[in-house]
Design a protein around this motif. Structure first.
Motif, PDB file in Angstrom:
ATOM      1  N   SER A  32     -34.486  26.328 -54.842  1.00 25.56           N
ATOM      2  CA  SER A  32     -35.252  27.089 -55.832  1.00 25.56           C
ATOM      3  C   SER A  32     -35.770  28.424 -55.326  1.00 25.56           C
ATOM      4  CB  SER A  32     -36.447  26.254 -56.333  1.00 25.56           C
ATOM      5  OG  SER A  32     -36.022  25.168 -57.124  1.00 25.56           O
ATOM      6  N   VAL A  33     -35.620  28.676 -54.034  1.00 28.70           N
ATOM      7  CA  VAL A  33     -36.109  29.936 -53.459  1.00 28.70           C
ATOM      8  C   VAL A  33     -34.926  30.807 -53.063  1.00 28.70           C
ATOM      9  CG1 VAL A  33     -37.408  30.966 -51.554  1.00 28.70           C
ATOM     10  CG2 VAL A  33     -38.253  28.874 -52.646  1.00 28.70           C
ATOM     11  N   LYS A  34     -35.023  32.094 -53.393  1.00 24.21           N
ATOM     12  CA  LYS A  34     -34.003  33.076 -52.997  1.00 24.21           C
ATOM     13  C   LYS A  34     -34.623  34.134 -52.099  1.00 24.21           C
ATOM     14  CE  LYS A  34     -31.052  32.958 -57.164  1.00 24.21           C
ATOM     15  NZ  LYS A  34     -30.507  33.785 -58.270  1.00 24.21           N
ATOM     16  N   PRO A  35     -33.900  34.556 -51.046  1.00 20.95           N
ATOM     17  CA  PRO A  35     -32.709  33.920 -50.467  1.00 20.95           C
ATOM     18  C   PRO A  35     -33.129  32.729 -49.614  1.00 20.95           C
ATOM     19  CG  PRO A  35     -33.319  35.820 -49.162  1.00 20.95           C
ATOM     20  CD  PRO A  35     -34.292  35.775 -50.317  1.00 20.95           C
ATOM     21  N   ASN A  36     -32.151  31.939 -49.164  1.00 22.88           N
ATOM     22  CA  ASN A  36     -32.476  30.825 -48.287  1.00 22.88           C
ATOM     23  C   ASN A  36     -31.296  30.530 -47.370  1.00 22.88           C
ATOM     24  OD1 ASN A  36     -30.826  28.370 -49.371  1.00 22.88           O
ATOM     25  ND2 ASN A  36     -31.778  29.218 -51.238  1.00 22.88           N
ATOM     26  N   GLY A  37     -31.573  29.793 -46.315  1.00 20.28           N
ATOM     27  CA  GLY A  37     -30.569  29.524 -45.303  1.00 20.28           C
ATOM     28  C   GLY A  37     -29.448  28.624 -45.755  1.00 20.28           C
ATOM     29  N   LEU A  38     -29.774  27.600 -46.552  1.00 17.07           N
ATOM     30  CA  LEU A  38     -28.750  26.639 -46.966  1.00 17.07           C
ATOM     31  C   LEU A  38     -27.695  27.267 -47.862  1.00 17.07           C
ATOM     32  CD1 LEU A  38     -30.709  23.320 -47.767  1.00 17.07           C
ATOM     33  CD2 LEU A  38     -29.134  23.746 -45.872  1.00 17.07           C
ATOM     34  N   ALA A  39     -28.124  28.118 -48.775  1.00 19.20           N
ATOM     35  CA  ALA A  39     -27.192  28.703 -49.738  1.00 19.20           C
ATOM     36  C   ALA A  39     -26.042  29.426 -49.054  1.00 19.20           C
ATOM     37  CB  ALA A  39     -27.936  29.653 -50.675  1.00 19.20           C
ATOM     38  N   LEU A  68     -21.195  25.422 -52.010  1.00 16.39           N
ATOM     39  CA  LEU A  68     -21.657  25.698 -53.370  1.00 16.39           C
ATOM     40  C   LEU A  68     -23.177  25.613 -53.381  1.00 16.39           C
ATOM     41  CD1 LEU A  68     -21.142  26.034 -56.483  1.00 16.39           C
ATOM     42  CD2 LEU A  68     -21.033  23.523 -56.593  1.00 16.39           C
ATOM     43  N   ASN A  69     -23.796  26.537 -54.117  1.00 17.86           N
ATOM     44  CA  ASN A  69     -25.250  26.495 -54.271  1.00 17.86           C
ATOM     45  C   ASN A  69     -25.607  26.505 -55.744  1.00 17.86           C
ATOM     46  OD1 ASN A  69     -27.944  28.499 -54.614  1.00 17.86           O
ATOM     47  ND2 ASN A  69     -28.162  26.804 -53.176  1.00 17.86           N
ATOM     48  N   VAL A  70     -26.571  25.688 -56.101  1.00 14.31           N
ATOM     49  CA  VAL A  70     -27.126  25.691 -57.452  1.00 14.31           C
ATOM     50  C   VAL A  70     -28.589  26.117 -57.345  1.00 14.31           C
ATOM     51  CG1 VAL A  70     -27.641  24.359 -59.521  1.00 14.31           C
ATOM     52  CG2 VAL A  70     -25.587  23.843 -58.182  1.00 14.31           C
ATOM     53  N   HIS A  71     -28.938  27.135 -58.093  1.00 15.66           N
ATOM     54  CA  HIS A  71     -30.310  27.621 -58.088  1.00 15.66           C
ATOM     55  C   HIS A  71     -31.080  26.994 -59.243  1.00 15.66           C
ATOM     56  CE1 HIS A  71     -33.764  30.246 -57.647  1.00 15.66           C
ATOM     57  NE2 HIS A  71     -33.655  30.588 -58.926  1.00 15.66           N
ATOM     58  N   LEU A  72     -32.193  26.327 -58.921  1.00 16.70           N
ATOM     59  CA  LEU A  72     -33.064  25.757 -59.949  1.00 16.70           C
ATOM     60  C   LEU A  72     -34.252  26.694 -60.120  1.00 16.70           C
ATOM     61  CD1 LEU A  72     -33.122  21.941 -58.999  1.00 16.70           C
ATOM     62  CD2 LEU A  72     -31.444  23.210 -60.360  1.00 16.70           C
ATOM     63  N   PRO A  73     -34.323  27.440 -61.220  1.00 16.23           N
ATOM     64  CA  PRO A  73     -35.374  28.445 -61.406  1.00 16.23           C
ATOM     65  C   PRO A  73     -36.768  27.824 -61.407  1.00 16.23           C
ATOM     66  CG  PRO A  73     -33.616  28.704 -63.031  1.00 16.23           C
ATOM     67  CD  PRO A  73     -33.391  27.387 -62.361  1.00 16.23           C
TER      68      PRO A  73
END
Length: 344
Positions: free
Chosen positions: A144-151, A156-161
């Motif tokens: 849910s946080v941008k940017p981040n290390g895992l993404a 594949l990354n899914v962003h949860l707003p």
């Protein structure tokens, strides 16, 4: 040298403070409204293309779908994994700490590993990623946080707003875990639909619960039969059948002919009404004189849940249903008490 007096509250002081605590109803209502606002932000800003790709990837998985997370996100990951298992999807939870101490051996190149993390920077997950990659696992991060290390490390990354946490300090993970749960469970139901899971298949995965029992048990599985049946002939005197009426625990008599065809039913309620209307005349009345010639019945292969619905249907509920075959031959009786006792 004097002793120091430490400012620790006594148990009495703590009880006094608790007794003074008071819930502000307006504040509580505002909290629910705020949480609704934050959840709406999630729904309104979720990238559906990312979600579609994520769901399709899970659907196409040939191996096991593993979920992992730390802290509260870990609990969410476990719950979503369990939901998928209940839907017949091969899934499991992998603790990131235990994985680094041997449990990573369960992973294979056919598997998916979904990492739930609000920040995407959890040290335990970041340490797990290169080890999982070495096993050839497809990695997905849900953050849910941008940017981040895992993404940047996952396939594949899914962003949860996430607008913010409901916590007044924006720290306690309450809104973030809520949207994680909503996201995961909604995807699980999408997979359920895509896999065309039937009620019967779903029930087979829940045999001990009410869900499974209502979809698995048939009338023949729960009915009383043979010597348990309170049977009598239509020419039998009512007063001669009182023992049969009361001893079998069904609250009724099943009136049959010599070939066991069902002719009617006579209940303990019928007995009271007959006694009130006839008085001493009841000693001369036969069961056939007063029985119900058109009772509700059911077949042995009907679902037990259907039997319960039939008992509760208008014009008035009943406590039992005679079970007959296609030739109107009595083969059993199912009671409301029996269905409830079975967990329906």
């Amino acid at each position: 040298m004097g002793s120091l007096s430490l400012p620790f509250p006594s148990p009495e002081d703590e009880e006094t403070n608790l007794s003074k605590a008071k819930l502000d109803q307006t504040h509580l209502l505002n909290l629910f409204k705020c949480q609704q606002k934050y959840l709406n932000h999630f729904f309104q800003n979720l990238d559906l293309s990312q979600t579609l790709t994520f769901t399709q990837t899970l659907l196409n998985a040939s191996g096991t779908i593993f979920f992992s997370g730390v802290g509260k996100s870990g609990f969410v990951a476990q719950k979503i994994s369990q939901t998928l298992v209940s839907l017949g999807v091969k899934s499991g939870f992998l603790s990131p700490v235990d994985a680094l101490h041997g449990d990573i051996g369960i992973l294979s190149s056919k598997d998916l590993l979904v990492l739930f993390s609000k920040s995407g920077n959890s040290e335990e997950l970041l340490r797990l990623v290169p080890c999982a990659k070495a096993k050839g696992v497809y990695l997905i991060s849900v953050t849910s946080v941008k940017p981040n290390g895992l993404a940047g490390l996952c396939d594949l990354n899914v962003h949860l707003p996430l607008e913010r946490e409901l916590c007044p300090f924006d720290l306690a993970p309450v809104t973030s875990t809520a949207i994680q749960m909503v996201f995961g469970d909604t995807v699980a139901i999408a997979l359920m639909g895509a896999r065309n899971l039937s009620k019967e298949e779903y029930a087979a995965n829940h045999p001990a619960g009410r869900i499974g029992k209502s979809l698995i048990f048939k009338v023949k599985d729960l009915m009383k039969k043979k010597e348990e049946l309170p049977v009598c002939m239509e020419q039998d005197l009512i007063m001669d059948q009182l023992v049969e009426l009361t001893s079998k625990g069904c609250g009724c008599l099943l009136v049959i002919d010599n070939d066991y065809h069902l002719l009617g039913t006579f209940t303990d309620g019928d007995l009271r009404r007959t006694l009130k209307a006839s008085g001493e005349g009841i000693f001369k009345l036969t069961v056939g004189n007063m029985c119900n010639r058109k009772p509700r019945t059911i077949g042995p292969d009907a679902m037990a849940a259907e039997a319960m619905q039939k008992m509760e249907s208008p014009p008035s509920p009943v406590q039992f249903l005679p079970v007959i075959n296609d030739d109107n031959v009595l083969i059993g009786i199912v009671t409301l008490h029996g269905l409830v006792s079975a967990g329906l």
